[in-house]
Design a protein around this motif. Sequence first.
Motif, PDB file in Angstrom:
ATOM      1  N   MET A  65       0.851  -1.194   0.000  1.00  0.00           N
ATOM      2  CA  MET A  65       0.000   0.000   0.000  1.00  0.00           C
ATOM      3  C   MET A  65       0.883   1.240   0.000  1.00  0.00           C
ATOM      4  SD  MET A  65      -3.271   1.056   2.365  1.00  0.00           S
ATOM      5  CE  MET A  65      -2.470   0.679   3.917  1.00  0.00           C
ATOM      6  N   ALA A  66       0.534   2.201  -0.863  1.00  0.00           N
ATOM      7  CA  ALA A  66       1.282   3.455  -0.981  1.00  0.00           C
ATOM      8  C   ALA A  66       0.672   4.505  -0.073  1.00  0.00           C
ATOM      9  CB  ALA A  66       1.276   3.942  -2.423  1.00  0.00           C
ATOM     10  N   ILE A  67       1.526   5.118   0.735  1.00  0.00           N
ATOM     11  CA  ILE A  67       1.123   6.209   1.621  1.00  0.00           C
ATOM     12  C   ILE A  67       2.163   7.306   1.467  1.00  0.00           C
ATOM     13  CG2 ILE A  67       0.657   6.889   4.001  1.00  0.00           C
ATOM     14  CD1 ILE A  67      -0.042   3.980   4.594  1.00  0.00           C
ATOM     15  N   GLU A  68       1.767   8.422   0.830  1.00  0.00           N
ATOM     16  CA  GLU A  68       2.676   9.504   0.461  1.00  0.00           C
ATOM     17  C   GLU A  68       3.849   8.942  -0.334  1.00  0.00           C
ATOM     18  OE1 GLU A  68       3.510  12.116   3.777  1.00  0.00           O
ATOM     19  OE2 GLU A  68       1.695  13.225   3.297  1.00  0.00           O
ATOM     20  N   ASN A  69       5.095   9.011   0.167  1.00  0.00           N
ATOM     21  CA  ASN A  69       6.219   8.506  -0.625  1.00  0.00           C
ATOM     22  C   ASN A  69       6.751   7.184  -0.079  1.00  0.00           C
ATOM     23  OD1 ASN A  69       7.315   9.976   1.661  1.00  0.00           O
ATOM     24  ND2 ASN A  69       9.321   9.675   0.730  1.00  0.00           N
ATOM     25  N   ASP A  70       5.946   6.505   0.731  1.00  0.00           N
ATOM     26  CA  ASP A  70       6.334   5.211   1.293  1.00  0.00           C
ATOM     27  C   ASP A  70       5.430   4.105   0.771  1.00  0.00           C
ATOM     28  OD1 ASP A  70       8.392   6.215   2.962  1.00  0.00           O
ATOM     29  OD2 ASP A  70       6.888   6.872   4.409  1.00  0.00           O
ATOM     30  N   ILE A  71       6.004   2.913   0.620  1.00  0.00           N
ATOM     31  CA  ILE A  71       5.234   1.732   0.264  1.00  0.00           C
ATOM     32  C   ILE A  71       5.317   0.755   1.431  1.00  0.00           C
ATOM     33  CG2 ILE A  71       4.928  -0.165  -1.354  1.00  0.00           C
ATOM     34  CD1 ILE A  71       6.290   1.537  -3.462  1.00  0.00           C
ATOM     35  N   TYR A  72       4.184   0.518   2.053  1.00  0.00           N
ATOM     36  CA  TYR A  72       4.110  -0.402   3.182  1.00  0.00           C
ATOM     37  C   TYR A  72       3.758  -1.789   2.667  1.00  0.00           C
ATOM     38  CZ  TYR A  72       4.386   3.507   6.402  1.00  0.00           C
ATOM     39  OH  TYR A  72       4.811   4.601   7.109  1.00  0.00           O
ATOM     40  N   GLU A  73       4.262  -2.808   3.374  1.00  0.00           N
ATOM     41  CA  GLU A  73       4.076  -4.191   2.944  1.00  0.00           C
ATOM     42  C   GLU A  73       3.486  -5.010   4.080  1.00  0.00           C
ATOM     43  OE1 GLU A  73       5.404  -8.334   1.774  1.00  0.00           O
ATOM     44  OE2 GLU A  73       5.517  -7.206   3.643  1.00  0.00           O
ATOM     45  N   LEU A  74       2.447  -5.779   3.756  1.00  0.00           N
ATOM     46  CA  LEU A  74       1.823  -6.683   4.716  1.00  0.00           C
ATOM     47  C   LEU A  74       2.033  -8.097   4.214  1.00  0.00           C
ATOM     48  CD1 LEU A  74       0.032  -6.922   7.290  1.00  0.00           C
ATOM     49  CD2 LEU A  74      -1.946  -6.979   5.744  1.00  0.00           C
ATOM     50  N   LEU A  75       2.960  -8.809   4.863  1.00  0.00           N
ATOM     51  CA  LEU A  75       3.231 -10.189   4.472  1.00  0.00           C
ATOM     52  C   LEU A  75       1.985 -11.040   4.634  1.00  0.00           C
ATOM     53  CD1 LEU A  75       6.731 -10.852   6.073  1.00  0.00           C
ATOM     54  CD2 LEU A  75       6.203 -10.860   3.632  1.00  0.00           C
ATOM     55  N   ASN A  76       1.836 -12.005   3.770  1.00  0.00           N
ATOM     56  CA  ASN A  76       0.703 -12.922   3.863  1.00  0.00           C
ATOM     57  C   ASN A  76       0.706 -13.602   5.232  1.00  0.00           C
ATOM     58  OD1 ASN A  76      -1.415 -14.600   3.363  1.00  0.00           O
ATOM     59  ND2 ASN A  76      -0.430 -15.741   1.707  1.00  0.00           N
ATOM     60  N   GLY A  77      -0.337 -13.364   6.007  1.00  0.00           N
ATOM     61  CA  GLY A  77      -0.449 -13.948   7.331  1.00  0.00           C
ATOM     62  C   GLY A  77       0.135 -13.106   8.446  1.00  0.00           C
ATOM     63  N   ALA A  78       0.802 -11.984   8.099  1.00  0.00           N
ATOM     64  CA  ALA A  78       1.414 -11.136   9.129  1.00  0.00           C
ATOM     65  C   ALA A  78       0.349 -10.316   9.849  1.00  0.00           C
ATOM     66  CB  ALA A  78       2.460 -10.219   8.506  1.00  0.00           C
ATOM     67  N   THR A  79       0.694  -9.812  11.018  1.00  0.00           N
ATOM     68  CA  THR A  79      -0.231  -9.010  11.818  1.00  0.00           C
ATOM     69  C   THR A  79       0.175  -7.541  11.872  1.00  0.00           C
ATOM     70  OG1 THR A  79       0.992  -9.552  13.830  1.00  0.00           O
ATOM     71  CG2 THR A  79      -0.872 -10.985  13.250  1.00  0.00           C
ATOM     72  N   SER A  80       1.215  -7.164  11.134  1.00  0.00           N
ATOM     73  CA  SER A  80       1.656  -5.769  11.150  1.00  0.00           C
ATOM     74  C   SER A  80       2.292  -5.419   9.813  1.00  0.00           C
ATOM     75  CB  SER A  80       2.667  -5.544  12.283  1.00  0.00           C
ATOM     76  OG  SER A  80       3.075  -4.198  12.335  1.00  0.00           O
ATOM     77  N   ILE A 134      10.303   5.758  -1.579  1.00  0.00           N
ATOM     78  CA  ILE A 134      10.666   6.468  -2.795  1.00  0.00           C
ATOM     79  C   ILE A 134      11.313   7.777  -2.369  1.00  0.00           C
ATOM     80  CG2 ILE A 134       9.770   7.459  -4.940  1.00  0.00           C
ATOM     81  CD1 ILE A 134       9.643   4.423  -4.749  1.00  0.00           C
ATOM     82  N   PRO A 135      12.287   8.306  -3.110  1.00  0.00           N
ATOM     83  CA  PRO A 135      12.996   9.511  -2.670  1.00  0.00           C
ATOM     84  C   PRO A 135      12.072  10.613  -2.161  1.00  0.00           C
ATOM     85  CG  PRO A 135      13.997   8.665  -4.661  1.00  0.00           C
ATOM     86  CD  PRO A 135      12.801   7.808  -4.393  1.00  0.00           C
ATOM     87  N   GLU A 136      12.527  11.299  -1.117  1.00  0.00           N
ATOM     88  CA  GLU A 136      11.732  12.323  -0.458  1.00  0.00           C
ATOM     89  C   GLU A 136      11.228  13.365  -1.456  1.00  0.00           C
ATOM     90  OE1 GLU A 136      10.737  12.467   2.555  1.00  0.00           O
ATOM     91  OE2 GLU A 136      11.900  10.891   3.498  1.00  0.00           O
ATOM     92  N   GLY A 137      10.045  13.869  -1.165  1.00  0.00           N
ATOM     93  CA  GLY A 137       9.454  14.886  -2.016  1.00  0.00           C
ATOM     94  C   GLY A 137       8.499  14.321  -3.042  1.00  0.00           C
ATOM     95  N   ASN A 138       8.544  13.008  -3.253  1.00  0.00           N
ATOM     96  CA  ASN A 138       7.599  12.389  -4.177  1.00  0.00           C
ATOM     97  C   ASN A 138       6.273  12.128  -3.489  1.00  0.00           C
ATOM     98  OD1 ASN A 138       8.759  11.569  -6.884  1.00  0.00           O
ATOM     99  ND2 ASN A 138      10.392  10.923  -5.521  1.00  0.00           N
ATOM    100  N   TYR A 139       5.224  12.062  -4.279  1.00  0.00           N
ATOM    101  CA  TYR A 139       3.922  11.612  -3.815  1.00  0.00           C
ATOM    102  C   TYR A 139       3.507  10.499  -4.757  1.00  0.00           C
ATOM    103  CZ  TYR A 139      -0.892  11.601  -2.221  1.00  0.00           C
ATOM    104  OH  TYR A 139      -2.112  11.222  -1.706  1.00  0.00           O
TER     105      TYR A 139
END
Length: 783
Positions: free
Chosen positions: A657-672, A679-684
Amino acid sequence: MKKKTFLIFVVFILVYFNFFAVNIPTAEPVYGGRIEHIRTIPLSSTETRVFITTNSANSMFYADMTDVTTTPVYSAFQVVPDLDQIANFGWIRGFAADEGSEFVFACTMGNGLVACDITGSSLYTVDPIIVEAVEVYDSHIFYIVYFGNDIYLYYGEIYDTSSPNCGQIYNTGSVLITSLGYNGEFAPDIMINPDNEALYIFEDGTPPIFYKSSVPYYDIDGTTTFSNLTVTDLAAVGKQYLAAGIAPDGRIFAGSYTGNSYSYEAYIAYSDADGDPWTNNTITQDAGRGEIQVTQNDPADYNVMFSRVFSMNKGTTWDSHGGADGSVFFDPNNDDLSYVRTDWAMGACNLTVPSVTEINDGIEAVQVSDFAMDSDSVLPKDIAWVASKSGIWYVYDYSTLTPIWTTIPIWPDGDSTPYVTATTSITADTVYVGNTSGNAFKYESSYGTLDGSNFDRIFEASVEDPTWTYSTSVSAIAMDSGSPTERTFIGTYDEEDWDETTDSQGGIFVGECIGSWNWTQITGSPLPSNGVDVNDIVVLDEETTVAYVAVDYHYDAAYGTGCSIYRLEDDGAGGWIITRDLQDIYGNGIYVTIFDLWVDQYQNIYACGIDAGWTTVVSYYKAFGTSYWDVLETSGLPISLEGKSITVNNTTGDVYMAIENDIYELLNGATSWTNPITIPEGNYIEFIYYDDLLVGTGTGLYAIEFDDSVLDPPANLEIMIDETTIYLSWDHVYGATSYTIYSDIDPYGSFSTVEDAGVISNNWNEPLSGLGNSKFYQVTANN
């Protein structure tokens, strides 16, 4: 049975730093972007350095142009090293360039006035306070700062390249301009009149304000006063004058533009008397909003530009130059050569023709809004389409080491407004695209050569949408792949426009092509009667055709509240069964804004967005065949931000999931969630797409390649023992081709003994006989 006692075996697992490794994002060759400001300095009598700032994370670029007085040679743009996306200055509010030092002075959004040259590591802060405008003239610098209603002019001189303090400022000071405040819509403009050498400050308005210094620019100090030019003639016009410029003979220009390309009024006035009287000329061409610039080499013969129009006879008659509206700047060595914004990004304009040459190589500043790729399960993912601010881009051989991109953007049917959505057929030989003008187009390979003229215009919001305004865009397109009539869904989104008196919404439309396209707006409860702003649409086959539509949350007591996700089911009789679909297992509705939907290979749906109060990231999952949505894990996510885009690795089931310039990852079966990719700062981030992972941002299109040389450590290692054998088992590691079993009699030892180096399965065993009193194991994954 004989009783046997065993020691407890301690098992250790190698731990790696991250769940995967990623290479540095690679920028794909999708060039262009929104140019905010243009400035030039001469490097010699035939060479010019052009600086541009962009509405992107790469704040400033430069290019050195040669032979500008004969046949210009335009080099590729490069990012100014100290003002790139890593520096995180973002959008530059305004800047000036100094010929003597070759430094630029930039007004940043939150870091004051900064200065640097193109060498790198030259950046320094001139003033940490917010600076509204800056100008450099004859190695003198001037900039404006507001303190409440007090408007101050700061001044100084700049050391040139002959000084070890090159680019630094000396003889500094400040003086009050006025205590009446600033009421302009745009930033003030600082100008020097070459004829009388006074400094002028322009404030846009109806009428505008011109302040004039009491002494020449080089004598300004703390005792300098400012007077107002008379503008009675401009006030009588009753229009907003938004730009100004001064010619080398002292003629002062003011430009006015209201409306937009569909309906506008444009005027350019000039004064030869430092105020009234003003000669006001009506401009019949679509000038647009932008700057006024005047050549400075000859007081008797000069050219003038106002945004999209120009004059080669001192402002008497005007013509269109062929570029876009906005910033313009003349080449200091050639009065007939100017640099202008274009729909793609940047152009060089020969005013004698006039004609515009695109000069966009290296400008990694284009906003990439959507990406669509072939999805054939047999053939490799090899063909893709990109919707961007600069147009449509096409790539083939994408799965190879040498993908082939179109070298210029495609403008379907000549429409060069920004494109925000794209969708393709399974083999990507057919594509549908939509833009901010509210138009949608179709191309398929049978139409012939891939160019804009071979795209069909299939939808116009101005015709189909009863609430259409100038700011209605085609925000989503989805194909019904099972339909024999090319049934297609289109969503529109209505940004608020300059002439709107009420808050209007977009809508949902379905079209079929039986010889020609016929469109119907889908309406009816529980959709609000005035429509919804659509963000995304996906189509599934659930025995009948079902479309899921993601929309903005919008409360309206009169027309009904729009929110979340709507489910549209074909009733088989030419109509649609409409329901609010985003609800929990208990049937409770969930009221949020959903920005993005993603369907995995099993037709499970993922969604992300932000809550109704615009305070919290939200994400959901709906299993195929169920009637409710599960909330995805929230642990590890930031608050007060929005989930912009979501995608899934079909092989592993991992969610991104993309949130501003970060991509967060939820492993299959993970709880967090974890945050492995920034992505380099300043990007959206505008979208993400898994293949491995493609990211569209305000800077361009990035490909993130996963480094398969680093694998996950084997998880859930278990041990079982019977009377004769010890058994090890563990979870299979994605990407692993074999496993190696190590052992040691010391739990803190080197584990140098290899028990087995080619284990193919995720289990292994060995006899108990001869093991001794204790033994410790370690398992690693290999590829």
